[in-house]
Scaffold this active site. Structure first.
Site, mmCIF file in Angstrom:
data_model
loop_
_atom_site.group_PDB
_atom_site.id
_atom_site.type_symbol
_atom_site.label_atom_id
_atom_site.label_comp_id
_atom_site.label_asym_id
_atom_site.label_seq_id
_atom_site.Cartn_x
_atom_site.Cartn_y
_atom_site.Cartn_z
ATOM 1 N N SER A 164 -0.173 44.078 23.283
ATOM 2 C CA SER A 164 1.269 44.207 23.441
ATOM 3 C C SER A 164 1.591 45.529 24.101
ATOM 4 O O SER A 164 0.845 46.509 23.953
ATOM 5 C CB SER A 164 1.965 44.125 22.082
ATOM 6 N N TYR A 177 2.201 46.235 13.345
ATOM 7 C CA TYR A 177 2.137 45.559 14.655
ATOM 8 C C TYR A 177 1.503 46.434 15.739
ATOM 9 O O TYR A 177 0.481 46.041 16.328
ATOM 10 C CB TYR A 177 3.521 45.078 15.079
ATOM 11 N N ALA A 179 -0.293 49.043 15.384
ATOM 12 C CA ALA A 179 -1.654 49.399 14.973
ATOM 13 C C ALA A 179 -2.627 48.268 15.260
ATOM 14 O O ALA A 179 -3.732 48.484 15.780
ATOM 15 C CB ALA A 179 -1.665 49.748 13.481
ATOM 16 N N SER A 180 -2.226 47.058 14.926
ATOM 17 C CA SER A 180 -3.119 45.915 15.149
ATOM 18 C C SER A 180 -3.339 45.658 16.631
ATOM 19 O O SER A 180 -4.452 45.343 17.067
ATOM 20 C CB SER A 180 -2.550 44.664 14.466
ATOM 21 N N LYS A 181 -2.277 45.791 17.415
ATOM 22 C CA LYS A 181 -2.395 45.507 18.847
ATOM 23 C C LYS A 181 -3.159 46.603 19.591
ATOM 24 O O LYS A 181 -3.851 46.329 20.582
ATOM 25 C CB LYS A 181 -1.001 45.310 19.445
ATOM 26 N N ILE A 210 8.758 38.854 27.119
ATOM 27 C CA ILE A 210 8.433 37.507 27.583
ATOM 28 C C ILE A 210 9.355 36.526 26.871
ATOM 29 O O ILE A 210 9.585 36.648 25.662
ATOM 30 C CB ILE A 210 6.957 37.148 27.290
#
Length: 270
Positions: A164, A177, A179-181, A210
């Protein structure tokens, strides 16, 4: 057709960018295994796609992931492309609603010339952080691990992991979010180095705005504000992102590995 006789595995395939990717590969002749947690959504989305195989399971469940790839091995004995498009920006409906509410408060404060300092970190529970990491990061790792033997058996192939724009810039939001991406990008680079000798290329996409159901869950006025931050002031259609995935998976992208491409309308420039 560019991907005739190819075997492709796409996660998050029931909607949004994952569905657009699955359809794009199918249109180019591939056999597509599409994974998502909702069996009903997958069946509806894949209706009429004669070479598409819906597989409903939770990618945060490593055993379920292994079983899905065992199905691919039994059917074809190999794999050409893995696309990890599955992901969430919140662990549950309540957390998503709270995020949207906080974002809108900040947006209104900005319009009114007030300062609004969001507070996210101290309100994130262990369970919420763990759930998002298990889907966005662990799920990506689980599918990559299961796919590698099939890609090696194929003599090479391609992996495209979805990250992301939030992984590449500072964004005030629940930390699970970004951190995970961001972790997905580290996983992508490691895999690119390790797997290059086997002819397997691994790249990442870091999309911005998007036009997907997930993005449209926010208030329309707030969505318009986010799009206005970009030099290209519009959302991208999921099909545009799908074409980028096909480029990275195909012969035209044969010299790309370990890269992060950010289709974000210029929000991220590298």
């Amino acid at each position: 057709m560019k991907f005739a006789h190819h075997v492709v595995f796409v996660t998050g395939a029931a909607s949004g960018m994952g569905l657009a990717v699955a359809r794009a590969f199918h249109e180019e002749g591939a056999v597509v295994y599409g994974a998502d947690i909702s069996a009903e959504s997958l069946e509806n989305s894949f209706e009429g796609l004669e070479r598409a195989v819906p597989l409903a399971f939770d990618i945060a469940d490593s055993r379920a992931v292994d079983e899905a790839f065992a199905r691919v091995e039994a059917d074809h004995g190999r794999l050409d492309t893995l696309v990890n498009a599955a992901g969430v920006n919140a662990p549950n409906r309540a957390a998503l609603e709270a995020l949207n509410e906080e974002n809108y408060k900040g947006f209104l404060a900005m319009k009114e010339g007030r300062r609004h300092d969001p507070e996210f970190i101290e309100h994130v529970t262990d369970e919420d952080f763990d759930r998002v990491l298990r889907i966005n990061l662990y799920g990506t790792f689980y599918t990559l691990r299961a796919a590698v033997p099939l890609l090696k058996r194929n003599g090479g192939g391609a992996v495209v992991n979805f990250s992301s724009a939030a992984a590449l810039m500072g964004v005030a939001m629940p930390p699970y979010y970004p951190a995970s991406k961001a972790a997905v990008l580290g996983l992508t680079r490691e895999a690119a180095v390790e797997l290059a000798p086997f002819g397997i290329r691994v790249n990442a996409l870091a999309p911005g705005a998007i036009d997907t159901p997930l993005f449209r869950q926010s208030d329309d006025e707030f969505v318009d504000f986010l799009v206005g931050l970009q030099p290209i002031r519009r959302t991208a259609a999921p099909e545009e992102i799908a074409r980028t995935v096909l480029f990275l998976a195909g012969e035209d992208g044969a010299y790309y590995t370990g890269q992060t491409i950010s289709p974000s309308g210029g929000l991220v420039m590298q």
